[in-house]
Enzyme design. Structure first.
Site, short mmCIF file in Angstrom:
data_model
loop_
_atom_site.label_atom_id
_atom_site.label_comp_id
_atom_site.label_asym_id
_atom_site.label_seq_id
_atom_site.Cartn_x
_atom_site.Cartn_y
_atom_site.Cartn_z
N ASP A 83 0.83 -1.20 0.00
CA ASP A 83 0.00 0.00 0.00
C ASP A 83 0.86 1.25 0.00
OD1 ASP A 83 -1.83 -1.99 0.43
OD2 ASP A 83 -2.97 -0.91 1.93
N CYS A 196 4.51 -1.30 8.78
CA CYS A 196 4.50 0.11 9.19
C CYS A 196 4.24 0.26 10.68
CB CYS A 196 3.46 0.87 8.38
SG CYS A 196 3.79 0.87 6.61
N GLU A 446 -6.84 3.54 -1.32
CA GLU A 446 -6.63 4.36 -0.14
C GLU A 446 -6.19 5.76 -0.57
OE1 GLU A 446 -5.26 0.94 3.07
OE2 GLU A 446 -3.78 2.37 2.30
N SER A 472 -5.90 5.00 4.41
CA SER A 472 -4.83 4.25 5.05
C SER A 472 -5.02 4.29 6.56
CB SER A 472 -3.48 4.88 4.70
OG SER A 472 -2.47 4.42 5.56
#
Length: 557
Positions: A83, A196, A446, A472
């Protein structure tokens, strides 16, 4: 005790299966391997992002555990789409679609080779729900184990994450950050392997699935590169063999009470709005009724306890140092909000696991029950003339007052981003991005590039953004996503025009286009949206099969 080889013996036992064994011998299987259960070790290693870059090593450790416990591991890989890398481009259309492909590919390998059990290793956002969807679908003994969070980067003496980079783009655009500083941040934000580092989608879903019980208690907290990670993975391999012998299956774990625990964990940590889509999808695979209204009901009763990025102070590594998600679950247990009797893959109930949580003295990541960050959870479900089926507003760290905004309408994300970077969005505007839903995108992109730039330009609470696409987990601000029905199927968002007044009222759970109902119907009768350029291939197939965001954006015939 169950027949641990009930499936694989059909594949490899007897004279008539000599051909299968011959081919397996070619890649290293031996006589003793054929006498043991075949245990799939699924992962999504890929050489473009940190989130899953450690999966080959993690799989080796899981395989060690499987062998120690008397099984024969069968490693295989599925796909992943980053992403963070694809964000803001056409490539982002592939992200949510990849969730379905992850689930489908694990199903096909498992069915095709009659595996007896599964350990699924997950990392980046869509691999986490995709693996659990596959476990629920196949319903053979198995578990999911998260590959761990990335360590925080360092920039000017502060911990930073990838979310800071996206917001820095907005700061750079308005002259608040130099070229040199942006480059330094870019070079230092992601120091190695791991997903992340804030309570973005990956850590949100790891949190949710540990609370649900399909991941071993305590397994999600350990960072990707921490030396403890090896034993977490080996234990997962050993534990799946016990699940196999006891014939404990995923649908015994993925129950209505367990799903409610997962939702509570998301709300208490201010997690990603993507959790709504993913938990709805998992519930569908497990044949458990779950609706958007359940999320709002649970959020209204769940205090916000964890002070996590993107809207708060701390990273996933800080949560680990505090004692992990089990500390949050202990708070919910003490508040009598946890469905304590729900079983987990450890063999203990989630109540037992939460009660045993070891909280680090003096930690400030998870607040005490008497001093919550907010009395209710991190998101609310809105309905109204703009979203008859519902939509999601993340409120973690933000006010809940009703506000009116003036519509600025865009039919694709790139046009909205260009307007933000050109400083065309002003205080009081509502950026409307449509035709980005599951069918209209297709793929429900997103919007972190846009939302990050808005925050970076200092417009966090001065403008709103609404979309039939997604956000996101790193998104924060006055942002409403998953508007359903989407524009591509004639949803009311297709009728919004520049200058319209839009009311966002979290307290009353309303998202309203402030025009008369007859005017709305007249506009919708004449709307002609953009034609899809995807006529063949995976994106076209997905657009034909995908359901509404209010149902989890799952594919079905």
């Amino acid at each position: 005790m169950a027949d641990a080889r009930a499936r694989s013996r059909v594949l490899i036992d007897g004279p008539d299966r000599a051909g299968a064994r011959a081919m397996m011998r070619a890649v290293g299987y031996k006589d003793e391997d054929f006498k043991r259960p075949l245990v799939g070790v699924a992962h999504s290693w890929i050489e473009i992002m940190p989130c899953n870059f450690n999966h080959r090593q993690l799989a080796e450790w899981v395989k060690e555990g499987v062998r120690e416990a008397g099984g024969t591991p069968v490693e295989f890989s599925t796909i992943s789409v980053s992403d963070g890398i694809a964000m803001g481009t056409e490539g982002m259309k592939a992200s949510l679609i990849s969730r379905e492909v992850v689930a489908d590919s694990i199903e096909l390998v498992t069915r095709g080779h009659l595996l007896d059990a599964l350990v699924c290793i997950s990392g980046c956002d869509k691999t986490i729900p995709g693996t659990v969807m596959a476990l629920a679908r196949m319903d053979i003994p198995g578990l999911m184990v998260y590959g761990g969070s990335i360590m925080p980067g360092q920039f000017k003496g502060k911990d930073v994450t990838i979310g800071d980079v996206f917001e820095a783009v907005g700061k750079h655009a308005v002259g608040q950050m130099s070229d040199a500083d942006l480059l330094e941040l870019e070079r230092n934000a992601c120091p190695g392997a791991g997903a992340c580092g804030g309570q973005f989608t990956a850590n949100t879903m790891a949190t949710a699935f540990e609370a649900l019980g399909i991941s071993p208690a305590g397994s999600s907290r350990v960072p990707a590169t921490d030396q403890r990670r090896r034993e977490v993975m080996r234990q997962a391999g050993r534990r799946v063999m016990e699940l196999l012998k006891e014939d404990v299956r995923p649908r015994q774990v993925i129950t209505r009470p367990a799903l409610e625990n997962a939702i509570r964990a998301v709300m208490a940590t201010g997690g990603s709005t993507n959790a709504v889509l993913h938990l709805l999808a998992v519930a569908r695979e497990a044949n458990v009724p779950l609706t958007l209204d359940d999320f709002d009901r649970i959020s209204a009763k769940t205090p916000l306890l964890a002070d996590m990025k993107p809207w708060g102070k701390y990273t996933a590594v800080d949560m680990d140092k505090a004692g992990g998600i089990l500390v949050v679950l202990k708070r919910l247990l003490d508040a009598k909000l946890l469905e304590a009797q729900a079983i987990t893959v450890t063999g203990r109930t989630i109540g037992e696991e939460a009660a045993a949580a070891q909280e680090t003295k003096g930690q400030t990541v998870v607040k005490p029950l008497r001093e919550p960050i907010a009395p209710t959870g991190g998101m609310v479900i809105l309905k109204g003339s703009l979203a008859p089926e519902g939509c999601v507003l993340k409120v973690a760290g933000h006010r809940m007052s009703a506000e009116r905004f003036t519509a600025r309408v865009f039919d694709r994300e790139e046009d909205a981003m260009a307007a933000v970077l050109a400083k065309e969005i002003k205080e009081g505007d509502c950026v409307v991005i449509r035709y980005e839903g599951p069918k209209g995108g297709p793929g429900m992109r997103e919007m972190l590039s846009v939302t990050g730039a808005i925050v970076g330009e200092g417009l966090t609470d001065k403008v709103a953004l609404i979309t039939d696409g997604r956000f996101s987990g790193a998104t924060h601000g006055h942002m409403v996503a998953h508007i359903a029905p989407e524009a591509a199927v004639g949803g009311p968002i297709a009728a919004v025009r520049d200058g319209d007044s839009i009311l966002i009222d979290p307290q009353k759970r309303l998202l309203e286009l402030e025009i008369k109902p007859e005017a709305l119907r007249a506009r919708l009768a004449t709307v002609e949206g953009p034609k899809s350029v995807y006529k063949t291939g995976a994106l076209a197939k997905y657009a034909r099969l995908v359901s509404s965001a209010s149902q989890g954006a799952v594919t079905s015939l």
